[in-house]
Design a protein around this motif. Structure first.
Motif, short mmCIF file in Angstrom:
data_model
loop_
_atom_site.label_atom_id
_atom_site.label_comp_id
_atom_site.label_asym_id
_atom_site.label_seq_id
_atom_site.Cartn_x
_atom_site.Cartn_y
_atom_site.Cartn_z
N PRO A 72 0.60 -1.29 -0.02
CA PRO A 72 -0.14 -0.04 -0.17
C PRO A 72 0.83 1.36 -0.23
O PRO A 72 1.96 1.31 0.43
CB PRO A 72 -0.79 -0.13 1.40
N GLU A 73 0.25 2.39 -0.62
CA GLU A 73 1.10 3.82 -0.64
C GLU A 73 0.81 4.50 0.74
O GLU A 73 1.34 5.56 0.91
CB GLU A 73 0.40 4.54 -1.69
N GLY A 74 0.32 3.81 1.72
CA GLY A 74 0.12 4.59 3.11
C GLY A 74 -0.50 3.87 4.17
O GLY A 74 -0.93 2.47 3.90
N PRO A 75 -0.86 4.34 5.24
CA PRO A 75 -1.83 3.51 5.93
C PRO A 75 -3.10 2.95 5.24
O PRO A 75 -3.73 3.50 4.41
CB PRO A 75 -2.20 4.46 7.08
N VAL A 76 -3.64 1.72 5.78
CA VAL A 76 -4.78 1.05 5.18
C VAL A 76 -6.07 1.12 6.08
O VAL A 76 -5.85 0.83 7.32
CB VAL A 76 -4.44 -0.49 4.73
N VAL A 77 -7.01 1.46 5.59
CA VAL A 77 -8.31 1.32 6.31
C VAL A 77 -9.41 0.62 5.28
O VAL A 77 -9.19 0.25 4.32
CB VAL A 77 -8.96 2.76 6.32
N GLU A 78 -10.42 0.00 6.22
CA GLU A 78 -11.46 -0.65 5.47
C GLU A 78 -12.31 0.38 4.59
O GLU A 78 -13.17 1.05 5.21
CB GLU A 78 -12.54 -1.27 6.60
N ARG A 79 -12.20 0.45 3.48
CA ARG A 79 -13.23 1.15 2.65
C ARG A 79 -13.35 0.38 1.18
O ARG A 79 -12.43 0.08 0.69
CB ARG A 79 -12.48 2.69 2.38
N LYS A 80 -14.48 0.65 0.64
CA LYS A 80 -14.69 -0.39 -0.37
C LYS A 80 -14.50 0.38 -1.68
O LYS A 80 -14.91 1.60 -1.96
CB LYS A 80 -16.13 -0.79 -0.51
N CYS A 81 -13.57 -0.05 -2.48
CA CYS A 81 -13.20 0.65 -3.94
C CYS A 81 -14.46 0.60 -4.58
O CYS A 81 -14.86 -0.58 -4.94
CB CYS A 81 -12.15 -0.31 -4.49
N PRO A 82 -14.77 1.52 -5.37
CA PRO A 82 -15.98 1.54 -6.45
C PRO A 82 -15.49 1.17 -7.49
O PRO A 82 -16.67 0.78 -8.36
CB PRO A 82 -16.21 3.13 -6.39
N LYS A 83 -14.26 0.71 -7.91
CA LYS A 83 -13.90 0.35 -9.12
C LYS A 83 -13.99 -1.33 -9.18
O LYS A 83 -14.33 -1.75 -9.99
CB LYS A 83 -12.54 0.91 -9.74
N CYS A 84 -13.23 -1.80 -7.98
CA CYS A 84 -13.08 -3.50 -8.19
C CYS A 84 -13.88 -4.02 -7.08
O CYS A 84 -13.90 -5.25 -7.06
CB CYS A 84 -11.55 -3.65 -8.22
N GLY A 85 -14.38 -3.55 -6.01
CA GLY A 85 -14.92 -3.78 -4.75
C GLY A 85 -14.21 -4.30 -3.64
O GLY A 85 -14.75 -4.84 -2.91
N ASN A 86 -12.89 -4.11 -3.89
CA ASN A 86 -11.91 -4.45 -2.75
C ASN A 86 -12.23 -3.71 -1.32
O ASN A 86 -12.64 -2.52 -1.71
CB ASN A 86 -10.35 -4.16 -3.28
N ARG A 88 -10.02 -2.71 1.02
CA ARG A 88 -9.16 -2.24 1.61
C ARG A 88 -8.50 -0.91 0.66
O ARG A 88 -8.31 -1.20 -0.53
CB ARG A 88 -7.89 -3.18 1.93
N MET A 89 -8.48 0.31 1.24
CA MET A 89 -7.83 1.48 0.56
C MET A 89 -6.74 1.85 1.54
O MET A 89 -6.95 2.13 2.70
CB MET A 89 -8.87 2.14 0.29
N SER A 90 -5.64 2.44 0.91
CA SER A 90 -4.73 3.03 1.41
C SER A 90 -5.11 4.82 1.62
O SER A 90 -6.14 5.15 0.57
CB SER A 90 -3.28 3.03 1.16
N TYR A 91 -4.44 5.42 2.40
CA TYR A 91 -4.93 7.04 2.32
C TYR A 91 -3.72 7.89 2.80
O TYR A 91 -2.72 7.46 3.33
CB TYR A 91 -6.15 7.12 3.32
N ALA A 92 -3.92 9.03 2.32
CA ALA A 92 -2.97 10.25 2.63
C ALA A 92 -3.96 11.36 2.86
O ALA A 92 -4.91 11.61 2.17
CB ALA A 92 -1.99 10.37 1.61
N THR A 93 -3.51 12.40 3.75
CA THR A 93 -4.40 13.46 3.97
C THR A 93 -3.36 14.84 3.66
O THR A 93 -2.20 14.81 3.81
CB THR A 93 -4.78 13.64 5.32
N LEU A 94 -4.07 15.89 3.03
CA LEU A 94 -3.50 17.11 2.77
C LEU A 94 -4.50 18.04 3.07
O LEU A 94 -5.62 18.12 2.77
CB LEU A 94 -3.17 17.13 1.41
#
Length: 120
Positions: A72-86, A88-94
């Motif tokens: 992953p490109e950062g910390p991983v959270v449980e969030r559904k990907c709208p494209k593939c349905g996975n 797990r998504m990583s996140y970054a804030t700004l």
């Protein structure tokens, strides 16, 4: 320099008031925003700037490694990907908007690398 003052200074700071001087945009002079002191361009001739631009590496997602991707490109959270349905998504804030507004969160799917943003 046109002005002298109580501050020990380099060419990046105003000798009169100590404020940071703006970058030299064109040949001529630099004017301090705070005290309006004026400095000749010759004072900046010895400055050299070095810039480094880092680019992300390109990776190819194949069918074999798509389900087992674990970089992953950062910390991983449980969030559904709208494209593939996975799930797990990583996140970054700004902080892109003004200080009294929330931050922008950038999510990246750990499987297909789909990206989306959310203003919190």
């Amino acid at each position: 320099m046109a002005e002298s003052g109580p501050f020990s200074t380099s060419t990046a700071f105003c000798a009169r008031c100590g404020s940071i001087l703006p970058l030299l945009q064109e040949f001529g002079s630099v004017k301090c925003y705070a005290c309006k002191g004026i400095y000749d361009a010759e004072n900046f001739s010895n400055l050299k700037f070095k810039y480094t631009v880092n680019f992300n590496t390109v990776s190819v997602v194949t069918h074999e490694n798509m389900l087992n991707r674990d970089d992953p490109e950062g910390p991983v959270v449980e969030r559904k990907c709208p494209k593939c349905g996975n799930d797990r998504m990583s996140y970054a804030t700004l902080q892109l908007r003004s200080a009294d507004e929330g931050q922008t969160v950038f999510y990246t799917c750990v499987v297909c690398k789909y990206k989306e943003t959310e203003n919190s």
